[in-house]
Scaffold this motif. Structure first.
Motif, PDB file in Angstrom:
ATOM      1  N   ASN A   1       0.832  -1.214   0.090  1.00 26.04           N
ATOM      2  CA  ASN A   1       0.077  -0.007   0.059  1.00 26.04           C
ATOM      3  C   ASN A   1       0.735   1.309  -0.029  1.00 26.04           C
ATOM      4  N   GLN A   2       0.475   2.143  -0.925  1.00 22.13           N
ATOM      5  CA  GLN A   2       1.110   3.368  -0.646  1.00 22.13           C
ATOM      6  C   GLN A   2       0.680   4.541   0.122  1.00 22.13           C
ATOM      7  N   GLY A   3       1.295   4.600   1.268  1.00 22.44           N
ATOM      8  CA  GLY A   3       0.610   5.667   2.223  1.00 22.44           C
ATOM      9  C   GLY A   3       0.810   5.064   3.659  1.00 22.44           C
ATOM     10  N   THR A   4       1.638   5.715   4.351  1.00 20.31           N
ATOM     11  CA  THR A   4       2.073   5.222   5.687  1.00 20.31           C
ATOM     12  C   THR A   4       1.860   6.355   6.767  1.00 20.31           C
ATOM     13  N   ASP A   5       1.561   6.524   7.888  1.00 22.35           N
ATOM     14  CA  ASP A   5       1.622   7.245   8.996  1.00 22.35           C
ATOM     15  C   ASP A   5       2.883   7.281   9.718  1.00 22.35           C
ATOM     16  N   ASP A   6       3.494   8.490  10.185  1.00 24.17           N
ATOM     17  CA  ASP A   6       4.620   8.600  11.044  1.00 24.17           C
ATOM     18  C   ASP A   6       4.207   8.252  12.203  1.00 24.17           C
ATOM     19  N   VAL A   7       5.073   7.330  12.887  1.00 25.92           N
ATOM     20  CA  VAL A   7       4.767   7.208  14.539  1.00 25.92           C
ATOM     21  C   VAL A   7       5.988   7.121  15.086  1.00 25.92           C
ATOM     22  N   ALA A   8       6.097   7.386  16.538  1.00 28.53           N
ATOM     23  CA  ALA A   8       7.166   7.345  17.290  1.00 28.53           C
ATOM     24  C   ALA A   8       7.033   5.928  17.949  1.00 28.53           C
ATOM     25  N   LEU A   9       8.018   5.160  17.742  1.00 25.70           N
ATOM     26  CA  LEU A   9       8.005   3.714  18.393  1.00 25.70           C
ATOM     27  C   LEU A   9       8.397   3.617  19.881  1.00 25.70           C
ATOM     28  N   SER A  10       8.044   2.507  20.495  1.00 24.57           N
ATOM     29  CA  SER A  10       8.234   2.452  21.794  1.00 24.57           C
ATOM     30  C   SER A  10       9.716   2.211  22.025  1.00 24.57           C
ATOM     31  N   PRO A  11      10.291   2.975  23.174  1.00 20.80           N
ATOM     32  CA  PRO A  11      11.845   2.960  23.420  1.00 20.80           C
ATOM     33  C   PRO A  11      12.295   1.611  24.088  1.00 20.80           C
ATOM     34  N   ARG A  12      11.364   0.954  24.351  1.00 15.25           N
ATOM     35  CA  ARG A  12      11.860  -0.456  24.836  1.00 15.25           C
ATOM     36  C   ARG A  12      11.319  -1.618  24.036  1.00 15.25           C
ATOM     37  N   GLY A  13      12.295  -2.741  24.119  1.00 16.49           N
ATOM     38  CA  GLY A  13      11.953  -3.981  23.235  1.00 16.49           C
ATOM     39  C   GLY A  13      12.646  -5.137  24.183  1.00 16.49           C
ATOM     40  N   THR A  14      12.814  -6.259  23.484  1.00 18.15           N
ATOM     41  CA  THR A  14      13.155  -7.480  24.150  1.00 18.15           C
ATOM     42  C   THR A  14      14.440  -7.906  22.999  1.00 18.15           C
ATOM     43  N   LEU A  15      15.610  -8.289  23.588  1.00 16.28           N
ATOM     44  CA  LEU A  15      16.615  -8.678  22.935  1.00 16.28           C
ATOM     45  C   LEU A  15      16.548 -10.137  22.254  1.00 16.28           C
ATOM     46  N   TYR A  16      16.629  -9.948  20.836  1.00 19.53           N
ATOM     47  CA  TYR A  16      16.458 -11.140  20.087  1.00 19.53           C
ATOM     48  C   TYR A  16      17.827 -11.960  19.883  1.00 19.53           C
ATOM     49  N   THR A  17      18.927 -11.251  19.735  1.00 18.33           N
ATOM     50  CA  THR A  17      20.128 -11.806  19.509  1.00 18.33           C
ATOM     51  C   THR A  17      21.205 -10.772  20.104  1.00 18.33           C
ATOM     52  N   TRP A  18      22.597 -11.134  20.232  1.00 20.94           N
ATOM     53  CA  TRP A  18      23.366 -10.167  20.473  1.00 20.94           C
ATOM     54  C   TRP A  18      24.560 -10.813  20.117  1.00 20.94           C
ATOM     55  N   THR A  19      25.687 -10.068  19.982  1.00 22.55           N
ATOM     56  CA  THR A  19      26.986 -10.461  20.013  1.00 22.55           C
ATOM     57  C   THR A  19      27.902  -9.341  20.503  1.00 22.55           C
ATOM     58  N   TYR A  20      29.183  -9.434  20.649  1.00 22.28           N
ATOM     59  CA  TYR A  20      30.227  -8.575  21.145  1.00 22.28           C
ATOM     60  C   TYR A  20      31.375  -8.481  20.261  1.00 22.28           C
ATOM     61  N   VAL A  21      31.604  -7.344  19.527  1.00 19.00           N
ATOM     62  CA  VAL A  21      32.739  -7.150  18.607  1.00 19.00           C
ATOM     63  C   VAL A  21      33.955  -6.811  19.358  1.00 19.00           C
TER      64      VAL A  21
ATOM     65  N   VAL B   1      16.765  -6.146  18.642  1.00 21.33           N
ATOM     66  CA  VAL B   1      15.932  -5.759  19.730  1.00 21.33           C
ATOM     67  C   VAL B   1      14.468  -5.721  19.083  1.00 21.33           C
ATOM     68  N   ASP B   2      13.474  -6.488  19.373  1.00 18.51           N
ATOM     69  CA  ASP B   2      12.224  -6.454  18.831  1.00 18.51           C
ATOM     70  C   ASP B   2      11.178  -5.639  19.756  1.00 18.51           C
ATOM     71  N   LEU B   3      10.788  -4.723  19.170  1.00 18.11           N
ATOM     72  CA  LEU B   3       9.706  -3.546  19.813  1.00 18.11           C
ATOM     73  C   LEU B   3       8.383  -4.285  19.739  1.00 18.11           C
ATOM     74  N   PRO B   4       7.546  -3.636  20.605  1.00 18.82           N
ATOM     75  CA  PRO B   4       6.151  -4.371  20.729  1.00 18.82           C
ATOM     76  C   PRO B   4       5.581  -4.135  19.655  1.00 18.82           C
ATOM     77  N   GLU B   5       5.931  -3.135  18.696  1.00 18.37           N
ATOM     78  CA  GLU B   5       4.930  -2.884  17.645  1.00 18.37           C
ATOM     79  C   GLU B   5       5.080  -3.807  16.417  1.00 18.37           C
ATOM     80  N   GLY B   6       6.577  -4.440  16.659  1.00 16.76           N
ATOM     81  CA  GLY B   6       6.729  -5.546  15.614  1.00 16.76           C
ATOM     82  C   GLY B   6       8.359  -5.265  15.022  1.00 16.76           C
ATOM     83  N   PRO B   7       8.738  -3.939  14.464  1.00 19.80           N
ATOM     84  CA  PRO B   7       9.942  -3.770  13.997  1.00 19.80           C
ATOM     85  C   PRO B   7      11.205  -4.565  14.860  1.00 19.80           C
ATOM     86  N   ARG B   8      12.067  -5.262  14.257  1.00 21.83           N
ATOM     87  CA  ARG B   8      13.369  -5.687  14.775  1.00 21.83           C
ATOM     88  C   ARG B   8      14.342  -4.855  14.414  1.00 21.83           C
ATOM     89  N   ILE B   9      14.978  -4.260  15.623  1.00 26.28           N
ATOM     90  CA  ILE B   9      15.984  -3.273  15.311  1.00 26.28           C
ATOM     91  C   ILE B   9      17.324  -3.619  15.624  1.00 26.28           C
TER      92      ILE B   9
END
Lengths: 388, 150
Positions: free
Chosen positions: B53-73, B93-101
């Motif tokens: 679909n063409q057309g999205t609304d701007d949103v501010a995403l939750s500042p909290r989420g759950t760690l899906y995976t990590w590494t240390y470089v 990090v998985d945000l409650p709205e869905g995106p994985r950051i």
């Protein structure tokens, strides 16, 4: 394109390594001449060419092609990150399959060691800067840590895969890394830690080199090369990412892992074969833990069973389904543009029975797989003696 | 470097996250929500990647989420001019709205565990030619104390 409609007429490559004093054009010429000699043809007979590289500037490819001659043939540049070589191969295959030409060439080269040293490329500018903070090594380590969490995989599993590929490299004169002793998993684990849990010996080198493949109609191949086993292309496919929940858009992205599964499914369907028919596999093992994932994603192990392939040695030379018989990216090397064509080189030699000490007995079908940043997945399936 | 409290902070790239005036407030990632199917994305995009679909609304995403995976470089951070980064964490990090950051993590290699709650913060990468701090978003484990205060 029908399975077997196009044949691999010739292959050639430089040994991969670090060559500070050799130009892209010189490397390309060496690989191109080797492939022409292997094909038994003159450059004048090549009807179309596809040239792939990651780190040159505009026109680098066309200038490199001029090293082989100025015959007026159409030349197209191909760039798909690490998958570039296999994508150039696919274009050459389809140029012949479509009837656009009788003989087509795919030529890849790169000097990644020089390019990364010079700090060129797209990292660190504008939108790219936000991506570049996270390195590819970190990205694939994220896969490894998640795998360990979900399946109880140990770093030893990854180390066993890396050691296997180092040891395969020792049997390949074109491999960058040719260790003078049997590399053990313990040695791999003891090397410098790069990103948790990946160590230096689990990663591919930064290489220079060139590789080339020439394709033609099978009838022409048989006429030009009577007595040589015919190597044909069953399928050559390319996919980009399909959106899935949990997709990451920022940072290095070479996935989601399902991209390899989806691309493999398409390749098997087009080829009319399944993983049970495949005798050897070459994959994008830039990091050893990737190879473990591809055992499942390409259909060689059920989900959660990949570790068993490692534990039973099934993917070593002599095992049930050898992976990265030429050393893979980890040993043979990974310059970028030519990497996929080095895979075609290896599979062609294996299917002809010309792979020397690393020969897979009676190899009939080989699979080449690469992922590339952005991202893409390219898979080609080759077979011996198949006629459409 | 002058370390005044009021140093101006500018994002590594505009349009990816907010920089709150109050440093106690967490930054927010700037995302999009599809007007047709409701899927959330980061970063912002015009066309829905799921339903096209063409057309999205701007949103501010939750500042909290759950760690899906990590590494240390175990390398200095790319593009950071700070001398003290011997290594750094990276995670998804998985945000409650869905995106994985996918982002840098703050903390040492022993601080992370898959499934743990994470919170967004800003990190100063370097100073630019105008004397401003260039900042990037990163996640840190939610501290038990901060959790108790909620």
């Amino acid at each position: 394109m029908k399975p077997g409609e196009v044949a691999v007429l010739g292959v050639g490559m430089t040994r991969f390594g670090v060559y500070p004093d050799r130009s892209n054009a010189e490397l390309a010429r060496e690989a191109g001449v080797a492939a022409l000699r292997d094909a038994g043809i003159s450059f004048a007979q090549v009807g179309e060419a596809f040239v792939g590289y990651l780190f040159g500037t505009v026109m680098t490819g066309i200038k490199a092609m001029k090293e082989l001659g100025l015959t007026g043939l159409p030349v197209t540049h191909v760039e798909n990150a690490s998958a570039t070589g296999l994508v150039a191969f696919r274009e050459a295959v389809y140029a012949v399959a479509s009837g656009r030409c009788e003989i087509a060439m795919a030529l890849g080269f790169d000097r990644m060691s020089q390019s990364l040293r010079a700090g060129s490329g797209s990292r660190g500018i504008g939108r790219d800067e936000i991506d570049s903070v996270i390195l590819p090594a970190a990205y694939f380590s994220l896969w490894a840590m998640r795998r360990m969490h979900e399946r109880g995989t140990k770093p030893l599993h990854f180390a066993e895969i890396a050691a296997k590929n180092w040891n395969h490299g020792a049997l390949n004169p074109k491999s960058d890394r040719q260790p003078d002793h049997v590399v053990t998993a313990e040695e791999v684990l003891a090397s410098r830690k790069i990103a948790e849990p990946v160590t230096a010996m689990m990663t591919c080198p930064v290489d220079d080199g060139a590789a080339c493949a020439i394709v033609a109609r099978p009838e022409l191949a048989q006429r030009l090369q009577p007595g040589r086993p015919l190597v044909t292309v069953l399928a050559s496919v390319l996919q980009t990412e399909t959106y899935t929940p949990g997709h990451t858009f920022v940072g290095p992205v070479v996935g989601p892992p399902s991209m390899s599964r989806d691309t493999a499914r398409e390749a098997y369907e087009k080829a009319g074969v399944g993983p049970e028919d495949v005798d050897l596999v070459l994959v994008h093992d830039a990091f050893a833990n990737e190879e473990l994932e591809y055992y499942e994603l390409l259909g060689f192990a059920a989900p959660g069973e990949a570790e068993k392939l490692v534990e039973t040695g099934a993917t070593r030379l002599g095992g049930r389904i050898p992976f990265n018989t030429d050393g893979g990216l980890i040993a043979r090397g990974h310059p970028g543009g030519p990497t996929g064509l080095a895979q075609i080189h290896e599979i062609a030699l294996q299917l002809r029975g010309e792979a020397g000490r690393r020969q897979v007995p009676d190899a009939r079908i080989g699979l080449a797989h690469l992922v590339g940043g952005g991202s893409v997945c390219a898979i080609s399936l080759l077979a011996r003696g198949y006629t459409a | 470097l002058a370390h005044s409290a009021a140093r101006e902070r500018v994002p590594i790239e505009p349009g990816f996250f907010t920089i709150p005036d109050d440093p106690k407030q967490p930054p927010r990632l700037l995302g999009s929500r599809c007007r047709a199917c409701g899927e959330h994305f980061f970063p912002r995009r015009e066309i829905c990647a799921k339903c096209l679909n063409q057309g999205t609304d701007d949103v501010a995403l939750s500042p909290r989420g759950t760690l899906y995976t990590w590494t240390y470089v175990y390398f200095p951070m790319f593009n950071s001019k700070r001398g003290d980064t011997g290594g750094y964490g990276v995670g998804q990090v998985d945000l409650p709205e869905g995106p994985r950051i996918q982002a840098v993590l703050s903390g040492g290699p022993g601080d992370f565990q898959i499934g743990m709650p994470m919170e967004l913060e800003l990190e100063v990468l370097r100073e630019n030619s105008k004397g401003q701090d260039v900042v990037i978003h990163r996640f840190r484990p939610v501290s038990p104390r901060a959790e108790a205060a909620r």
